[in-house]
Design an enzyme around this catalytic site. Sequence first.
Site, PDB file in Angstrom:
ATOM      1  N   LYS A 107      32.503  49.190  48.213  1.00 35.03           N
ATOM      2  CA  LYS A 107      31.822  50.251  47.458  1.00 35.03           C
ATOM      3  C   LYS A 107      32.551  51.590  47.566  1.00 35.03           C
ATOM      4  CE  LYS A 107      27.345  48.113  47.021  1.00 35.03           C
ATOM      5  NZ  LYS A 107      27.598  46.830  47.730  1.00 35.03           N
TER       6      LYS A 107
HETATM    7  C1  LIG Z   1      27.428  45.529  47.221  1.00 32.41           C
HETATM    8  C2  LIG Z   1      28.170  44.428  47.845  1.00 32.41           C
HETATM    9  C3  LIG Z   1      28.392  43.201  47.183  1.00 32.41           C
HETATM   10  C4  LIG Z   1      27.841  42.897  45.806  1.00 32.41           C
HETATM   11  O1  LIG Z   1      28.412  43.695  44.807  1.00 32.41           O
HETATM   12  P1  LIG Z   1      27.704  43.823  43.371  1.00 32.41           P
HETATM   13  O2  LIG Z   1      28.493  44.851  42.651  1.00 32.41           O
HETATM   14  O3  LIG Z   1      26.300  44.270  43.663  1.00 32.41           O
HETATM   15  O4  LIG Z   1      27.750  42.496  42.739  1.00 32.41           O
HETATM   16  C5  LIG Z   1      29.144  42.244  47.826  1.00 32.41           C
HETATM   17  N1  LIG Z   1      29.627  42.434  49.076  1.00 32.41           N
HETATM   18  C6  LIG Z   1      29.422  43.588  49.757  1.00 32.41           C
HETATM   19  C7  LIG Z   1      29.974  43.727  51.127  1.00 32.41           C
HETATM   20  C8  LIG Z   1      28.696  44.635  49.168  1.00 32.41           C
HETATM   21  O5  LIG Z   1      28.492  45.773  49.851  1.00 32.41           O
END
Ligand SMILES: *Cc1c(COP(=O)(O)O)cnc(C)c1O
Length: 462
Positions: free
Chosen positions: A110
């Site tokens: 993120k």
């Molecule tokens: C948020 C997240 C996901 C999922 O991502 P999306 O964009 O919601 O599909 C997968 N792995 C981790 C570690 C995350 O923080």
Amino acid sequence: MQYISTRGSIAPISFTKAVMMGLATDGGLLLPESIPTIDQNTLAAWRNLSYPELAFEVISRFADDIPATDLRELINRSYATFTHPEITPLVSHGDLHIMELFHGPTLAFKDVALQFLGNVFEYLLKQSGGKMNILGATSGDTGSAAIYGVRGKERIKIFILHPHKRVSPIQELQMTTVTDENVFNLAIRGTFDDGQAIVKGIFNDIDFKEAHQLGAVNSINWARILAQVVYYIYAALQLGDNSKSVDFSVPTGNFGDIFAGYVARRMLPHGTIGRLILATNENNLLTRFVQNGDYSLGSVVQTISPSMDIQVASNFERYLYYLLGEDAQKTAKAMQSFADNGKLHFDQGQQEKIRMDFVAQSTNEEETITTISDFYREHGYILDPHTAVGVNSALANRDADTPMVCLATAHPAKFAEAVDKAIGRDPEMPASFADLEQRPSRCEIIDAKVDAVRDFLAEHAL
Ligand SMILES: *Cc1c(COP(=O)(O)O)cnc(C)c1O
């Protein structure tokens, strides 16, 4: 480049307006009027660009109302916080290519989007003379990435609620050791659901929201998707060529990351990106959607890959819009029907279309643990549980002639307990976090009540 709503009830707006709007005011999601396409020659010319240079080439095609020199500077600053020179490096193990998206400040993917979004927010607020108070509730991961995205920024304060002593120790410390004056961690005496309900309650108070210029951090901001499109192209450039496709396996919760892959595939010459494998844990709403055309709410199950423990995929509506032939009226009607009935069903023809776009597979907890331990035994490489869900799906769906990239969405040290269960020891903490427990921290413990949080905001907001 103009942006429209998936529900069709707003006049087209510029990129910068779309970023500031977040959710479209008609309740839909914002999308570019058309997705720019990249021809084979342009793509070939991108092959030797650094990550920030490539990011500029991609993002500038969507963000044409930010002057090029400013955009370049924003992008360079966003990725200067990453600890790896390639930002999102690829490492090969056996037949798979792991794309490490966790070299940012909070060790999860993120950061790729939120480092950029924080800088764009600050830049636009400086120009408009505005301010923003960001309010959000977190169960762990998104909160820290958002905090790191805006720490120390001008014209922005951030208030993040987390359930007191109900997030992992490292997740708590990652948030509370950010002691910049514009960061407020509120540990509520309650659960994550209480936190979400409080945030919702405060956002529903329109007068309060306007008076304090409240903003949200969520995965629906277009700038987040856009920043994520870049690494798909970065990987395709390294592994593909004119005649060879690259497949991707993507651990998915909110449909955000995999939708970025879908946008990247539409941008690039046909066949550059091959299959997109949508990998879910036991919360398999999206797998059911792809496999049976059944998009229906279930209840959330807690797993060892908690950032994918989601039953409403907030970016789904963006894909739905394309599935329904870019028809905003149909999309609005479908979303209304989903709001009323908690489910949508897709017919045979639509199902075929969906399965042309995605392959889906769900991985349970036992398989996730086995994947981590097998991969460690065979390659000496430690997967985090989210990444392991993607790797399991990749191994099951691999085509021997096509390179397969598995997106590694978190550093294993963030989920040490699950890793320990699989391999019998904790993963090492990266150097940037080795002293986490010794750092000064700041956090308010507060009652899980709308009034208590609202009073705190009124006192401390910009
Ligand atoms: C948020 C997240 C996901 C999922 O991502 P999306 O964009 O919601 O599909 C997968 N792995 C981790 C570690 C995350 O923080």
